[in-house]
Scaffold this motif. Structure first.
Motif, PDB file in Angstrom:
ATOM      1  N   LEU A  33       0.829  -1.203   0.000  1.00  0.00           N
ATOM      2  CA  LEU A  33       0.000   0.000   0.000  1.00  0.00           C
ATOM      3  C   LEU A  33       0.863   1.252   0.000  1.00  0.00           C
ATOM      4  O   LEU A  33       0.567   2.209  -0.725  1.00  0.00           O
ATOM      5  N   THR A  34       1.921   1.275   0.793  1.00  0.00           N
ATOM      6  CA  THR A  34       2.799   2.453   0.811  1.00  0.00           C
ATOM      7  C   THR A  34       3.480   2.639  -0.542  1.00  0.00           C
ATOM      8  O   THR A  34       3.652   3.772  -1.006  1.00  0.00           O
ATOM      9  N   ASP A  35       3.859   1.525  -1.206  1.00  0.00           N
ATOM     10  CA  ASP A  35       4.463   1.625  -2.541  1.00  0.00           C
ATOM     11  C   ASP A  35       3.455   2.164  -3.557  1.00  0.00           C
ATOM     12  O   ASP A  35       3.793   2.996  -4.407  1.00  0.00           O
ATOM     13  N   THR A  36       2.211   1.671  -3.465  1.00  0.00           N
ATOM     14  CA  THR A  36       1.169   2.151  -4.379  1.00  0.00           C
ATOM     15  C   THR A  36       0.934   3.648  -4.202  1.00  0.00           C
ATOM     16  O   THR A  36       0.788   4.391  -5.185  1.00  0.00           O
ATOM     17  N   ILE A  37       0.902   4.100  -2.952  1.00  0.00           N
ATOM     18  CA  ILE A  37       0.725   5.525  -2.675  1.00  0.00           C
ATOM     19  C   ILE A  37       1.892   6.327  -3.223  1.00  0.00           C
ATOM     20  O   ILE A  37       1.710   7.397  -3.826  1.00  0.00           O
ATOM     21  N   LEU A  38       3.114   5.818  -3.038  1.00  0.00           N
ATOM     22  CA  LEU A  38       4.302   6.507  -3.532  1.00  0.00           C
ATOM     23  C   LEU A  38       4.256   6.665  -5.046  1.00  0.00           C
ATOM     24  O   LEU A  38       4.455   7.763  -5.581  1.00  0.00           O
ATOM     25  N   TYR A  39       3.970   5.575  -5.756  1.00  0.00           N
ATOM     26  CA  TYR A  39       3.924   5.627  -7.220  1.00  0.00           C
ATOM     27  C   TYR A  39       2.767   6.502  -7.699  1.00  0.00           C
ATOM     28  O   TYR A  39       2.883   7.200  -8.720  1.00  0.00           O
ATOM     29  N   THR A  40       1.662   6.469  -6.973  1.00  0.00           N
ATOM     30  CA  THR A  40       0.521   7.315  -7.337  1.00  0.00           C
ATOM     31  C   THR A  40       0.890   8.789  -7.223  1.00  0.00           C
ATOM     32  O   THR A  40       0.551   9.601  -8.096  1.00  0.00           O
ATOM     33  N   ARG A  41       1.575   9.141  -6.154  1.00  0.00           N
ATOM     34  CA  ARG A  41       1.999  10.533  -5.966  1.00  0.00           C
ATOM     35  C   ARG A  41       2.935  10.992  -7.073  1.00  0.00           C
ATOM     36  O   ARG A  41       2.780  12.084  -7.633  1.00  0.00           O
ATOM     37  N   ILE A  42       3.912  10.144  -7.411  1.00  0.00           N
ATOM     38  CA  ILE A  42       4.902  10.521  -8.428  1.00  0.00           C
ATOM     39  C   ILE A  42       4.274  10.570  -9.821  1.00  0.00           C
ATOM     40  O   ILE A  42       4.381  11.574 -10.533  1.00  0.00           O
ATOM     41  N   VAL A  43       3.599   9.476 -10.205  1.00  0.00           N
ATOM     42  CA  VAL A  43       3.039   9.387 -11.557  1.00  0.00           C
ATOM     43  C   VAL A  43       1.910  10.401 -11.752  1.00  0.00           C
ATOM     44  O   VAL A  43       1.843  11.098 -12.780  1.00  0.00           O
ATOM     45  N   GLY A  44       1.011  10.503 -10.755  1.00  0.00           N
ATOM     46  CA  GLY A  44      -0.113  11.428 -10.877  1.00  0.00           C
ATOM     47  C   GLY A  44       0.339  12.872 -11.023  1.00  0.00           C
ATOM     48  O   GLY A  44      -0.134  13.606 -11.902  1.00  0.00           O
ATOM     49  N   SER A  45       1.272  13.296 -10.179  1.00  0.00           N
ATOM     50  CA  SER A  45       1.756  14.675 -10.232  1.00  0.00           C
ATOM     51  C   SER A  45       2.538  14.960 -11.510  1.00  0.00           C
ATOM     52  O   SER A  45       2.409  16.018 -12.119  1.00  0.00           O
ATOM     53  N   THR A  46       3.358  13.985 -11.932  1.00  0.00           N
ATOM     54  CA  THR A  46       4.146  14.172 -13.158  1.00  0.00           C
ATOM     55  C   THR A  46       3.249  14.260 -14.379  1.00  0.00           C
ATOM     56  O   THR A  46       3.454  15.114 -15.261  1.00  0.00           O
ATOM     57  N   LEU A  47       2.238  13.381 -14.458  1.00  0.00           N
ATOM     58  CA  LEU A  47       1.296  13.430 -15.577  1.00  0.00           C
ATOM     59  C   LEU A  47       0.510  14.738 -15.587  1.00  0.00           C
ATOM     60  O   LEU A  47       0.215  15.291 -16.654  1.00  0.00           O
ATOM     61  N   ALA A  48       0.174  15.235 -14.388  1.00  0.00           N
ATOM     62  CA  ALA A  48      -0.556  16.499 -14.301  1.00  0.00           C
ATOM     63  C   ALA A  48       0.262  17.630 -14.910  1.00  0.00           C
ATOM     64  O   ALA A  48      -0.260  18.469 -15.665  1.00  0.00           O
ATOM     65  N   VAL A  49       1.542  17.659 -14.607  1.00  0.00           N
ATOM     66  CA  VAL A  49       2.428  18.689 -15.167  1.00  0.00           C
ATOM     67  C   VAL A  49       2.576  18.509 -16.675  1.00  0.00           C
ATOM     68  O   VAL A  49       2.504  19.476 -17.445  1.00  0.00           O
ATOM     69  N   ALA A  50       2.771  17.257 -17.128  1.00  0.00           N
ATOM     70  CA  ALA A  50       2.949  16.985 -18.560  1.00  0.00           C
ATOM     71  C   ALA A  50       1.708  17.378 -19.357  1.00  0.00           C
ATOM     72  O   ALA A  50       1.807  17.982 -20.437  1.00  0.00           O
ATOM     73  N   LEU A  51       0.530  17.051 -18.815  1.00  0.00           N
ATOM     74  CA  LEU A  51      -0.714  17.407 -19.506  1.00  0.00           C
ATOM     75  C   LEU A  51      -0.882  18.913 -19.618  1.00  0.00           C
ATOM     76  O   LEU A  51      -1.412  19.425 -20.605  1.00  0.00           O
ATOM     77  N   TYR A  52      -0.403  19.638 -18.589  1.00  0.00           N
ATOM     78  CA  TYR A  52      -0.559  21.084 -18.644  1.00  0.00           C
ATOM     79  C   TYR A  52       0.332  21.733 -19.687  1.00  0.00           C
ATOM     80  O   TYR A  52       0.027  22.822 -20.177  1.00  0.00           O
ATOM     81  N   ILE A  53       1.405  21.075 -20.050  1.00  0.00           N
ATOM     82  CA  ILE A  53       2.215  21.567 -21.165  1.00  0.00           C
ATOM     83  C   ILE A  53       1.394  21.498 -22.451  1.00  0.00           C
ATOM     84  O   ILE A  53       1.387  22.428 -23.266  1.00  0.00           O
ATOM     85  N   ILE A  54       0.667  20.378 -22.610  1.00  0.00           N
ATOM     86  CA  ILE A  54      -0.217  20.225 -23.771  1.00  0.00           C
ATOM     87  C   ILE A  54      -1.339  21.266 -23.715  1.00  0.00           C
ATOM     88  O   ILE A  54      -1.689  21.883 -24.727  1.00  0.00           O
ATOM     89  N   VAL A  55      -1.916  21.453 -22.507  1.00  0.00           N
ATOM     90  CA  VAL A  55      -2.993  22.441 -22.341  1.00  0.00           C
ATOM     91  C   VAL A  55      -2.510  23.832 -22.720  1.00  0.00           C
ATOM     92  O   VAL A  55      -3.217  24.597 -23.395  1.00  0.00           O
ATOM     93  N   PHE A  56      -1.307  24.179 -22.323  1.00  0.00           N
ATOM     94  CA  PHE A  56      -0.754  25.500 -22.633  1.00  0.00           C
ATOM     95  C   PHE A  56      -0.607  25.688 -24.141  1.00  0.00           C
ATOM     96  O   PHE A  56      -0.951  26.739 -24.682  1.00  0.00           O
ATOM     97  N   ILE A  57      -0.125  24.659 -24.839  1.00  0.00           N
ATOM     98  CA  ILE A  57       0.036  24.747 -26.294  1.00  0.00           C
ATOM     99  C   ILE A  57      -1.313  24.894 -26.985  1.00  0.00           C
ATOM    100  O   ILE A  57      -1.498  25.735 -27.875  1.00  0.00           O
ATOM    101  N   VAL A  58      -2.289  24.091 -26.544  1.00  0.00           N
ATOM    102  CA  VAL A  58      -3.626  24.156 -27.138  1.00  0.00           C
ATOM    103  C   VAL A  58      -4.286  25.498 -26.854  1.00  0.00           C
ATOM    104  O   VAL A  58      -4.949  26.080 -27.725  1.00  0.00           O
ATOM    105  N   SER A  59      -4.099  26.036 -25.641  1.00  0.00           N
ATOM    106  CA  SER A  59      -4.723  27.310 -25.282  1.00  0.00           C
ATOM    107  C   SER A  59      -4.185  28.452 -26.131  1.00  0.00           C
ATOM    108  O   SER A  59      -4.914  29.385 -26.461  1.00  0.00           O
ATOM    109  N   ARG A  60      -2.925  28.377 -26.495  1.00  0.00           N
ATOM    110  CA  ARG A  60      -2.333  29.404 -27.355  1.00  0.00           C
ATOM    111  C   ARG A  60      -3.008  29.420 -28.729  1.00  0.00           C
ATOM    112  O   ARG A  60      -3.236  30.484 -29.307  1.00  0.00           O
TER     113      ARG A  60
END
Length: 282
Positions: free
Chosen positions: A159-186
């Motif tokens: 469970l602690t490993d799942t939480i750790l990976y969720t925190r890393i992957v979820g936050s990283t994907l959120a940042v990556a998606l916002y790069i796409i959002v920024f390009i599309v918004s332009r």
């Protein structure tokens, strides 16, 4: 070091609980704000729970694993810690949908936003219940744990490993998606002139929220993702001083993340600021 970490938990938790709790109440008390920022409300409720979990941490001397896993802060942490990353990712997906299909999105934004957040909460609820149940069934009531009942020692490693990976992957994907959002918004900004005034106003409001979340994502990457990665790579350093420094740095930085998110939203959106001031004056 344990006393210092415990003190940081209490101080950070108190500030996060106060600021985010005030923000949530200020957003919920007005229907217009509640609907306009519906996608943000679950995020700040989750951050408020993070603060509550930190404030209550270490208020017992129970040491068995069975008792530790049932302590209020561990129950809150198993939910709030990974959900901070999940909700941030949900917000990024929401902003991407609003950019790719803006007219359709602003015809029923509340339905789309609530559907997304409900699915994320349901998915993590299943994971949390499974991990919690497995811990309860497999834990031995006799081993002695820290009097502070640290979360990592109170539940199964999976469970602690799942939480750790969720925190890393979820936050990283959120940042990556916002790069796409920024390009599309332009690209969308160049098409604004041909829209009706009502649609244009709606898109301008959406663009302001998108910009706010972009700043939030940069803060998330700096304060949340980087410290977690640093702790994973160097947290088990054989030099105790370095390991303690990394643990304190990670705790302090990730603890600041919810507070910074709240301050970004408060300073960039005048209607939320006004609502908070009204609550403070009451």
């Amino acid at each position: 070091t344990m006393i210092l970490q415990f003190s940081l938990y209490i101080i950070e938790g108190s500030v996060i609980l106060l600021v985010n709790g005030l923000l949530v109440y200020s957003m919920l008390r007005k229907g217009t704000i509640r609907h306009k920022y519906a996608i943000l409300v679950p995020r700040f409720i989750t951050d408020t729970l993070v603060g509550l979990a930190a404030v209550t941490a270490g208020t017992t001397t129970l040491r068995s694993r069975t008792h530790c896993m049932l302590m209020p802060w561990n129950i809150l942490f198993v939910w709030s810690d990974p959900m901070s990353a999940n909700v941030q990712l949900a917000i990024s997906i929401d902003r991407l949908i609003s950019m790719l299909a803006p007219i359709a999105y602003y015809k029923r934004p509340i339905t789309i936003q609530m559907t997304q957040t409900s699915l994320w909460h349901f998915a993590w609820t299943v994971v949390a219940i499974a991990g919690w149940t497995t811990t309860l069934l497999t834990s031995n009531p006799t081993p002695t744990l820290s009097p502070l009942c640290w979360f990592g020692s109170s539940v199964i490693r999976q469970l602690t490993d799942t939480i750790l990976y969720t925190r890393i992957v979820g936050s990283t994907l959120a940042v990556a998606l916002y790069i796409i959002v920024f390009i599309v918004s332009r690209k969308h900004m160049k098409k604004m002139a041909g829209l009706l005034s009502t649609d244009e106003r709606a898109l301008k409001k959406g663009r302001q929220l998108t910009q706010t979340m972009l700043i939030s994502c940069i803060a998330t990457f700096s304060l949340y993702v980087v410290p977690i990665i640093v702790e994973v790579i160097w947290g088990d350093n054989e030099h105790e001083l370095i390991a303690d420094f990394i643990a304190i740095y990670s705790q302090l930085s990730t603890g600041l993340n919810p507070l910074v998110h709240a301050l970004i939203v408060i300073t960039r959106h005048a209607d939320i600021t006004e609502s908070i001031l009204q609550v403070c004056i009451m």
